[in-house]
Scaffold this motif. Structure first.
Motif, PDB file in Angstrom:
ATOM      1  N   ILE A  34       0.905  -1.212  -0.016  1.00 25.11           N
ATOM      2  CA  ILE A  34      -0.079  -0.186  -0.014  1.00 25.11           C
ATOM      3  C   ILE A  34       0.672   1.291  -0.045  1.00 25.11           C
ATOM      4  O   ILE A  34       0.590   2.182  -0.780  1.00 25.11           O
ATOM      5  CB  ILE A  34      -0.872   0.169   1.183  1.00 25.11           C
ATOM      6  CG1 ILE A  34      -1.955  -1.046   1.052  1.00 25.11           C
ATOM      7  CG2 ILE A  34      -1.610   1.366   1.352  1.00 25.11           C
ATOM      8  CD1 ILE A  34      -3.185  -1.473   2.011  1.00 25.11           C
ATOM      9  N   GLU A  35       1.861   1.402   0.677  1.00 27.06           N
ATOM     10  CA  GLU A  35       2.816   2.391   0.810  1.00 27.06           C
ATOM     11  C   GLU A  35       3.497   2.522  -0.433  1.00 27.06           C
ATOM     12  O   GLU A  35       3.441   3.825  -1.055  1.00 27.06           O
ATOM     13  CB  GLU A  35       3.862   2.117   1.961  1.00 27.06           C
ATOM     14  CG  GLU A  35       4.631   3.312   1.957  1.00 27.06           C
ATOM     15  CD  GLU A  35       5.689   3.114   3.626  1.00 27.06           C
ATOM     16  OE1 GLU A  35       6.544   4.073   3.555  1.00 27.06           O
ATOM     17  OE2 GLU A  35       5.153   2.437   4.312  1.00 27.06           O
ATOM     18  N   CYS A  36       3.778   1.545  -1.219  1.00 23.82           N
ATOM     19  CA  CYS A  36       4.655   1.481  -2.607  1.00 23.82           C
ATOM     20  C   CYS A  36       3.702   2.211  -3.451  1.00 23.82           C
ATOM     21  O   CYS A  36       3.745   2.983  -4.351  1.00 23.82           O
ATOM     22  CB  CYS A  36       5.103   0.528  -2.896  1.00 23.82           C
ATOM     23  SG  CYS A  36       5.735   0.205  -4.379  1.00 23.82           S
ATOM     24  N   LEU A  37       2.346   1.749  -3.707  1.00 26.29           N
ATOM     25  CA  LEU A  37       1.319   2.161  -4.315  1.00 26.29           C
ATOM     26  C   LEU A  37       1.031   3.599  -4.145  1.00 26.29           C
ATOM     27  O   LEU A  37       0.883   4.288  -4.976  1.00 26.29           O
ATOM     28  CB  LEU A  37       0.066   1.215  -4.136  1.00 26.29           C
ATOM     29  CG  LEU A  37       0.211  -0.225  -4.625  1.00 26.29           C
ATOM     30  CD1 LEU A  37      -1.022  -0.924  -4.347  1.00 26.29           C
ATOM     31  CD2 LEU A  37       0.393  -0.143  -6.183  1.00 26.29           C
ATOM     32  N   LEU A  38       0.854   4.051  -2.818  1.00 24.61           N
ATOM     33  CA  LEU A  38       0.747   5.546  -2.782  1.00 24.61           C
ATOM     34  C   LEU A  38       1.796   6.270  -3.253  1.00 24.61           C
ATOM     35  O   LEU A  38       1.544   7.331  -3.691  1.00 24.61           O
ATOM     36  CB  LEU A  38       0.319   5.679  -0.969  1.00 24.61           C
ATOM     37  CG  LEU A  38      -0.819   5.166  -0.628  1.00 24.61           C
ATOM     38  CD1 LEU A  38      -0.924   5.199   0.885  1.00 24.61           C
ATOM     39  CD2 LEU A  38      -2.058   5.980  -1.136  1.00 24.61           C
ATOM     40  N   ARG A  39       3.033   6.008  -3.071  1.00 22.23           N
ATOM     41  CA  ARG A  39       4.265   6.805  -3.368  1.00 22.23           C
ATOM     42  C   ARG A  39       4.329   6.693  -4.880  1.00 22.23           C
ATOM     43  O   ARG A  39       4.367   7.857  -5.649  1.00 22.23           O
ATOM     44  CB  ARG A  39       5.395   6.049  -2.897  1.00 22.23           C
ATOM     45  CG  ARG A  39       5.750   6.479  -1.437  1.00 22.23           C
ATOM     46  CD  ARG A  39       7.168   5.745  -1.024  1.00 22.23           C
ATOM     47  NE  ARG A  39       7.502   5.709   0.329  1.00 22.23           N
ATOM     48  CZ  ARG A  39       7.923   6.951   0.817  1.00 22.23           C
ATOM     49  NH1 ARG A  39       8.231   8.166   0.064  1.00 22.23           N
ATOM     50  NH2 ARG A  39       8.225   7.065   2.172  1.00 22.23           N
ATOM     51  N   GLU A  40       3.919   5.474  -5.545  1.00 22.23           N
ATOM     52  CA  GLU A  40       3.959   5.690  -7.038  1.00 22.23           C
ATOM     53  C   GLU A  40       2.901   6.651  -7.544  1.00 22.23           C
ATOM     54  O   GLU A  40       2.791   7.397  -8.625  1.00 22.23           O
ATOM     55  CB  GLU A  40       3.634   4.284  -7.588  1.00 22.23           C
ATOM     56  CG  GLU A  40       4.763   3.399  -7.566  1.00 22.23           C
ATOM     57  CD  GLU A  40       4.616   1.813  -7.874  1.00 22.23           C
ATOM     58  OE1 GLU A  40       3.455   1.502  -8.166  1.00 22.23           O
ATOM     59  OE2 GLU A  40       5.189   0.926  -7.828  1.00 22.23           O
ATOM     60  N   ALA A  41       1.633   6.601  -6.960  1.00 19.54           N
ATOM     61  CA  ALA A  41       0.375   7.538  -7.367  1.00 19.54           C
ATOM     62  C   ALA A  41       1.016   9.066  -7.092  1.00 19.54           C
ATOM     63  O   ALA A  41       0.598   9.645  -7.983  1.00 19.54           O
ATOM     64  CB  ALA A  41      -0.750   7.047  -6.438  1.00 19.54           C
ATOM     65  N   LEU A  42       1.541   9.148  -6.088  1.00 22.39           N
ATOM     66  CA  LEU A  42       1.662  10.436  -5.745  1.00 22.39           C
ATOM     67  C   LEU A  42       2.928  11.212  -6.816  1.00 22.39           C
ATOM     68  O   LEU A  42       2.786  12.211  -7.294  1.00 22.39           O
ATOM     69  CB  LEU A  42       2.345  10.833  -4.509  1.00 22.39           C
ATOM     70  CG  LEU A  42       1.361  10.661  -3.209  1.00 22.39           C
ATOM     71  CD1 LEU A  42       1.900  10.414  -2.003  1.00 22.39           C
ATOM     72  CD2 LEU A  42       0.276  11.897  -3.327  1.00 22.39           C
ATOM     73  N   ALA A  43       3.882  10.233  -7.126  1.00 19.73           N
ATOM     74  CA  ALA A  43       4.849  10.612  -8.091  1.00 19.73           C
ATOM     75  C   ALA A  43       4.421  11.009  -9.413  1.00 19.73           C
ATOM     76  O   ALA A  43       4.667  11.838 -10.178  1.00 19.73           O
ATOM     77  CB  ALA A  43       5.958   9.606  -8.197  1.00 19.73           C
ATOM     78  N   VAL A  47       3.783  14.900  -7.099  1.00 20.30           N
ATOM     79  CA  VAL A  47       4.136  15.269  -5.771  1.00 20.30           C
ATOM     80  C   VAL A  47       5.557  14.720  -5.205  1.00 20.30           C
ATOM     81  O   VAL A  47       5.730  13.623  -5.479  1.00 20.30           O
ATOM     82  CB  VAL A  47       2.980  14.726  -4.680  1.00 20.30           C
ATOM     83  CG1 VAL A  47       3.085  14.891  -3.370  1.00 20.30           C
ATOM     84  CG2 VAL A  47       1.605  15.335  -5.285  1.00 20.30           C
ATOM     85  N   ARG A  48       6.095  15.700  -4.945  1.00 19.29           N
ATOM     86  CA  ARG A  48       7.548  15.288  -4.639  1.00 19.29           C
ATOM     87  C   ARG A  48       7.545  14.931  -3.023  1.00 19.29           C
ATOM     88  O   ARG A  48       7.037  15.614  -2.021  1.00 19.29           O
ATOM     89  CB  ARG A  48       8.574  16.424  -4.682  1.00 19.29           C
ATOM     90  CG  ARG A  48       8.910  16.621  -6.251  1.00 19.29           C
ATOM     91  CD  ARG A  48       9.938  17.814  -6.118  1.00 19.29           C
ATOM     92  NE  ARG A  48      10.284  17.692  -7.560  1.00 19.29           N
ATOM     93  CZ  ARG A  48      11.503  17.395  -8.064  1.00 19.29           C
ATOM     94  NH1 ARG A  48      12.386  16.956  -7.161  1.00 19.29           N
ATOM     95  NH2 ARG A  48      11.985  17.534  -9.293  1.00 19.29           N
TER      96      ARG A  48
END
Length: 65
Positions: A34-43, A47-48
């Protein structure tokens, strides 16, 4: 290691099941997936974020007494 924020997450069962399958395929926990997916979606949104802290892998070294 910086503290992580605990956050209760309510999620539909079919979505959780899909995330669980993706996590297993990537050899991750559901939480890490979930954390990885959130980081990918923000990127993708531009979003930095500060880079994720690299945690040591494997068992800790045993000290010799």
């Amino acid at each position: 290691m910086p503290a992580k924020k605990a956050y209760p997450l309510r999620i539909d069962q079919p979505l959780f099941d899909a995330i669980e399958r993706a996590a297993a395929a990537d050899l991750r926990s559901v939480n890490a997936e979930i954390e990885c997916l959130l980081r990918e979606a923000l990127a993708r949104r531009g979003v930095r974020l500060a880079p994720a802290e690299k945690r040591p892998r494997g068992r800790p070294a045993v000290g010799k007494d």
